[in-house]
Design a protein around this motif. Structure first.
Motif: not given
Length: 422
Positions: A271-279, A365-373
């Motif tokens: 339900l979030l827009n792109d700006d809300q997702k980025a925040r 070894c530590p991996a880069e965390a995924a971008a989204t919850p």
């Protein structure tokens, strides 16, 4: 300090080194090479020594006893300073883990996690399970989650607690029991965070429809907490098989919890827009930046995670691994003490091999965390599934080992862990 201690806990960064088992260890301990001949293990000493020192000082303080289970840092409170979230968890779990344990002189316990916290607090496995999920999914902080692995499985097989020490955690309140937090207290005090609804709302500024979805997600998150809480033991597990069974139940409850929050999390995010997702994603970026600014760099661990790293030439890491195996798995002494026949000795080797191989499956070894919850939730679920599979394999190997042992031999095997604390 807010009651949401788990959500402000940054913890210590887990640094991993990959080590090829030396030939002498392969010959002595039955690790036979081939595709599974490489074991990966965490180099605990590379964690910031100053942080460990502070955690140990908090343990040695001792004056706060069970009061340390409240959501305050006793050392900060005593000095009139803000609580230090980086040692709070270590102090809380250390107090709970050591209050009923009387083995040895070391105040931090040999089964301590590298950051000073504990995976086993008396009979309770993974005390901060619910908060760890929130930290990993919302803040992309898998520090505490990644600390669980081989050491906790080994501590389940060779528990440092004697039966009377474990019983004190579930005993009726009395003069002695008042000094030892109950299992119920540990389970209740350790999972206080939950979903940071107010913080998410402040960042996202949801409309009415989005707020309803956020409330639905919060309700699912609370239900997930209850699922994990229900997997806390009512009685202290008395045997290694029971402790491994408790680990399986606890991890399975965490997996069930991730299943329960997946759909409402996807609904809210959708339900979030792109700006809300980025925040929303920026919450994780802020946490990572804070962690990176506070963590000392370690040349050995950094080198071990490079693609061209060859553990065969890392003599220091090989010595550490050999020492670990020799100290923890005196197979000949165990066989002689229990008077094992050849079949039982072979089964003990299988148990040892299976347990040691969890270093490989549960360390990386530590991996880069995924971008989204939502993507981070999937990664957490995969990690938990791998852990459950590892514990199940060790359980099967232990069950096979004990299948033909006499009651006297089983009792002797159970006594090995408490003897290590003396």
């Amino acid at each position: 300090m807010s009651g949401r201690m788990g959500l402000v806990l940054a913890g210590a960064t887990l640094l991993i080194a990959a080590v090829l088992l030396p030939n002498t260890a392969q010959a002595q301990f039955g690790l036979r090479g081939g595709p599974l001949g490489v074991a990966r293990f965490a180099v605990g000493h590379v964690i910031g020594l100053s942080r460990l020192r502070h955690a140990r000082m908090a343990v040695r303080g001792g004056g706060y006893r069970s009061a340390a289970l409240r959501s305050q840092d006793p050392r900060g409170a005593e000095r009139g300073q803000p609580a230090n979230p980086y040692i709070l968890r270590a102090a809380l779990t250390a107090q709970a883990a050591l209050s009923g344990w009387h083995g040895g002189r070391s105040p931090q316990g040999w089964w301590r996690h590298p950051d000073g916290s504990y995976g086993w607090a008396g009979p309770v496995f993974w005390p901060f399970a619910h908060d760890d999920l929130a930290n990993a999914v919302i803040f992309a902080d898998t520090t505490s989650l990644s600390l669980y692995g081989y050491g906790d499985i080994y501590a389940a097989i060779f528990s440092p607690y004697a039966a009377t020490e474990l019983a004190a955690y579930t005993a009726q309140q009395g003069r002695r029991a008042r000094r030892i937090p109950s299992t119920e207290m540990i389970c209740d005090a350790s999972d206080t965070g939950g979903l940071p609804v107010d913080r998410i709302a402040a960042v996202v500024a949801p409309n009415e429809l989005q707020r309803a979805a956020l409330d639905e997600l919060a309700a699912a998150w609370n239900a997930a907490r209850d699922t994990i809480r229900a997997a806390c033991p009512a009685q202290a597990p008395a045997t290694a098989l029971e402790r491994l069974g408790l680990m399986r139940e606890r991890i399975a409850a965490m997996i069930k919890a991730t299943d329960a929050i997946e759909a409402p999390l996807a609904k809210f995010a959708g339900l979030l827009n792109d700006d809300q997702k980025a925040r929303l994603n920026a919450l994780a970026n802020d946490r990572r930046a804070a962690l990176a600014s506070r963590q000392p760099k370690d040349a050995q661990a950094t080198a071990a995670c490079r693609p061209d790293y060859d553990p065969r030439y890392d003599e220091k890491a090989q010595r550490q691994y050999e020492q670990l195996v020799q100290q923890q798995w005196p197979a000949s002494d165990i066989a002689a003490t229990l008077r094992l026949d050849e079949t039982a000795r072979a089964r003990l080797e299988v148990l040892q091999d299976t347990t040691l191989r969890t270093m490989e499956t549960l360390s990386a070894c530590p991996a880069e965390a995924a971008a989204t919850p939502l993507a981070r939730l999937a990664a957490v679920k995969a990690r938990l599934a791998t852990m459950l599979q590892a514990v199940t394999g060790v359980t099967d190997a232990l069950d096979d080992f004990e299948a033909d042992l006499s009651d006297e031999q089983k009792a002797g095997f159970e006594a090995i862990g408490p003897k290590r604390g003396v």
